[in-house]
Design a protein around this motif. Sequence first.
Motif, PDB file in Angstrom:
ATOM      1  N   ALA A 273       0.828  -1.206   0.000  1.00  0.00           N
ATOM      2  CA  ALA A 273       0.000   0.000   0.000  1.00  0.00           C
ATOM      3  C   ALA A 273       0.863   1.258   0.000  1.00  0.00           C
ATOM      4  O   ALA A 273       0.553   2.245  -0.694  1.00  0.00           O
ATOM      5  CB  ALA A 273      -0.920  -0.005   1.220  1.00  0.00           C
ATOM      6  N   LEU A 274       1.956   1.246   0.765  1.00  0.00           N
ATOM      7  CA  LEU A 274       2.841   2.410   0.799  1.00  0.00           C
ATOM      8  C   LEU A 274       3.545   2.605  -0.541  1.00  0.00           C
ATOM      9  O   LEU A 274       3.684   3.728  -1.022  1.00  0.00           O
ATOM     10  CB  LEU A 274       3.871   2.244   1.918  1.00  0.00           C
ATOM     11  N   VAL A 275       3.974   1.501  -1.148  1.00  0.00           N
ATOM     12  CA  VAL A 275       4.668   1.576  -2.434  1.00  0.00           C
ATOM     13  C   VAL A 275       3.724   2.031  -3.544  1.00  0.00           C
ATOM     14  O   VAL A 275       4.134   2.723  -4.482  1.00  0.00           O
ATOM     15  CB  VAL A 275       5.310   0.213  -2.771  1.00  0.00           C
ATOM     16  N   ALA A 276       2.452   1.668  -3.433  1.00  0.00           N
ATOM     17  CA  ALA A 276       1.480   2.107  -4.438  1.00  0.00           C
ATOM     18  C   ALA A 276       1.410   3.627  -4.494  1.00  0.00           C
ATOM     19  O   ALA A 276       1.225   4.212  -5.565  1.00  0.00           O
ATOM     20  CB  ALA A 276       0.100   1.524  -4.117  1.00  0.00           C
ATOM     21  N   ASP A 277       1.553   4.279  -3.348  1.00  0.00           N
ATOM     22  CA  ASP A 277       1.560   5.750  -3.302  1.00  0.00           C
ATOM     23  C   ASP A 277       2.932   6.325  -3.613  1.00  0.00           C
ATOM     24  O   ASP A 277       3.051   7.405  -4.195  1.00  0.00           O
ATOM     25  CB  ASP A 277       1.127   6.228  -1.910  1.00  0.00           C
ATOM     26  N   GLN A 280       9.042   4.893  -5.083  1.00  0.00           N
ATOM     27  CA  GLN A 280      10.459   4.967  -4.730  1.00  0.00           C
ATOM     28  C   GLN A 280      10.800   4.177  -3.466  1.00  0.00           C
ATOM     29  O   GLN A 280      11.974   3.983  -3.136  1.00  0.00           O
ATOM     30  CB  GLN A 280      10.891   6.432  -4.551  1.00  0.00           C
ATOM     31  N   LEU A 281       9.773   3.686  -2.765  1.00  0.00           N
ATOM     32  CA  LEU A 281      10.009   2.891  -1.555  1.00  0.00           C
ATOM     33  C   LEU A 281      10.132   1.398  -1.846  1.00  0.00           C
ATOM     34  O   LEU A 281      10.277   0.596  -0.913  1.00  0.00           O
ATOM     35  CB  LEU A 281       8.862   3.112  -0.558  1.00  0.00           C
ATOM     36  N   THR A 282      10.111   1.012  -3.112  1.00  0.00           N
ATOM     37  CA  THR A 282      10.100  -0.409  -3.475  1.00  0.00           C
ATOM     38  C   THR A 282      11.298  -1.164  -2.893  1.00  0.00           C
ATOM     39  O   THR A 282      11.152  -2.208  -2.260  1.00  0.00           O
ATOM     40  CB  THR A 282      10.065  -0.578  -5.001  1.00  0.00           C
ATOM     41  N   ASP A 283      12.503  -0.655  -3.117  1.00  0.00           N
ATOM     42  CA  ASP A 283      13.702  -1.336  -2.618  1.00  0.00           C
ATOM     43  C   ASP A 283      13.721  -1.383  -1.098  1.00  0.00           C
ATOM     44  O   ASP A 283      14.117  -2.385  -0.495  1.00  0.00           O
ATOM     45  CB  ASP A 283      14.968  -0.646  -3.138  1.00  0.00           C
TER      46      ASP A 283
END
Length: 497
Positions: A273-277, A280-283
């Motif tokens: 959910a955080l990465v969907a927004d 850049q937090l994927t890694d």
Amino acid sequence: MNHPPLRILRRGETITLHNVPPERTLLEVLREDLHSCGTKEGCGEGDCGACTVVLGQEENGQLRTRAVNSCIKPAHAANGMALWTVEDLVQPDGSLHPTQQAMAQCHASQCGFCTPGFVMSLFSLYQNHTLQGETVSREQAAQALSGNLCRCTGYRPILDAAESMQTLPRVAVDEVETLSKLKLLAQELRGPEPDSTYISPTTLKDLLQTRARHPQAQLVAGCTDVGLWITKMHKEFGRIIDLTRVAELQRVETYPHHIAIGAAVSLTDAFAALVADRPQLTDFAHRFAGQPVRNAGTLGGNVANGSPIGDSMPLLIALGANVVLMRWEQEKNGKGQIRHREMPLEKLYTGYRQNVFLPNEVLAWIKVPRPTASELTRSYKISKRFEDDISAVCLVLSLHIVDGVVHQASIGAGGVAATPARAAQTEAALRGQPWNMTTVQRAQQVLRAEFSPISDMRASSDYRRTVLGNLLQRFWLESQGQALVEVRQLRAEGAHA
């Protein structure tokens, strides 16, 4: 007090176990009670993956399977679920499952101790991707195996097996039958007993009332850290309250200005959910522990635990997250009602492993603001291993830059204080200043002086302070469009990707 019965669906049959203490792990039950010794005990802390099993349950009318570490999972946390171990994959005619056959064909096993864990992680990957018609890439396979360690064979042949299993004849779990039997099993399960040693409420009201009755009980939400207290510190708990089955807290709710993540949402789903927004937090999300830990652990549990080296708190602090605490308040007339309070996440902590929770209070929701057009956010984790390791330093920066000026600055830091912390002095040094190298150099000095980290097995105090400043410089360089090379991205000439 009494130990509730434990019921698990395995090989199409319901297994019922009685008198299972609340702190008994799923691994212990498998090896000692069910004599299924294919699942290995390695580290006893969810780090090596030798104990990996797959659990399945119904979600939105479909069967969802997840690889988890059985060594730190309370056996009762699997109550009412379907379970697969390496013994369960062989077909009725004796033939191997594609995951096992691929491992054998690719010579992906040497001493064999870790092999069952690898097979089960691949089985979860196979269930969730290969059987859905998706082609599993080598990178996806590496991510699925991020919680599995091998000391002798090395990872190339195991990754080869992950790709090879897709070419073998398909073997599918009978999802319709499994869901049907899980439904019947759910009907057999009784509601939480007030005097039970392991209580799993299914509604928020039940959870809060149970917490009010038993304020001294150990609250768990995934148990990936409390599990270590059991296996490493040999703690015993008279009673455990498990909130992961509370329906209201299993949701991620999206609103115009924020998302609300329930305390029972797994780390896997919370980070999705955080990465969907914020793509850049994927890694950063991938580096938060191994896949089995992310599948079992919850964001709410990580936040409530409040470890100073927990990676989610610096991120949430930088994003401006609030937490919602709830409790059941009994009134003199015999009635009661749910009370709640909300605060910035960093205000939750008062010292090392200390917080502001009232005895009858539960962390229920984490509210994370949605990104804006002017937001510039980057997250950094420094650890000895790239995957499945604890941070020496974690730094997350979120700046709002308008017309070249820093209008807002929010910085979360981990591994540098007794609690996850906000770098308030550095934020002040940046706020209102032009976003240029001069401002960054001044802020570097402030950031290095703002914390007094300890020296330990992961890093020295001086190293941590130096890295803090260096990461701020890196953030600046990346904001100027410089693509920095990471060691993990390098490949030896002629090496197999």
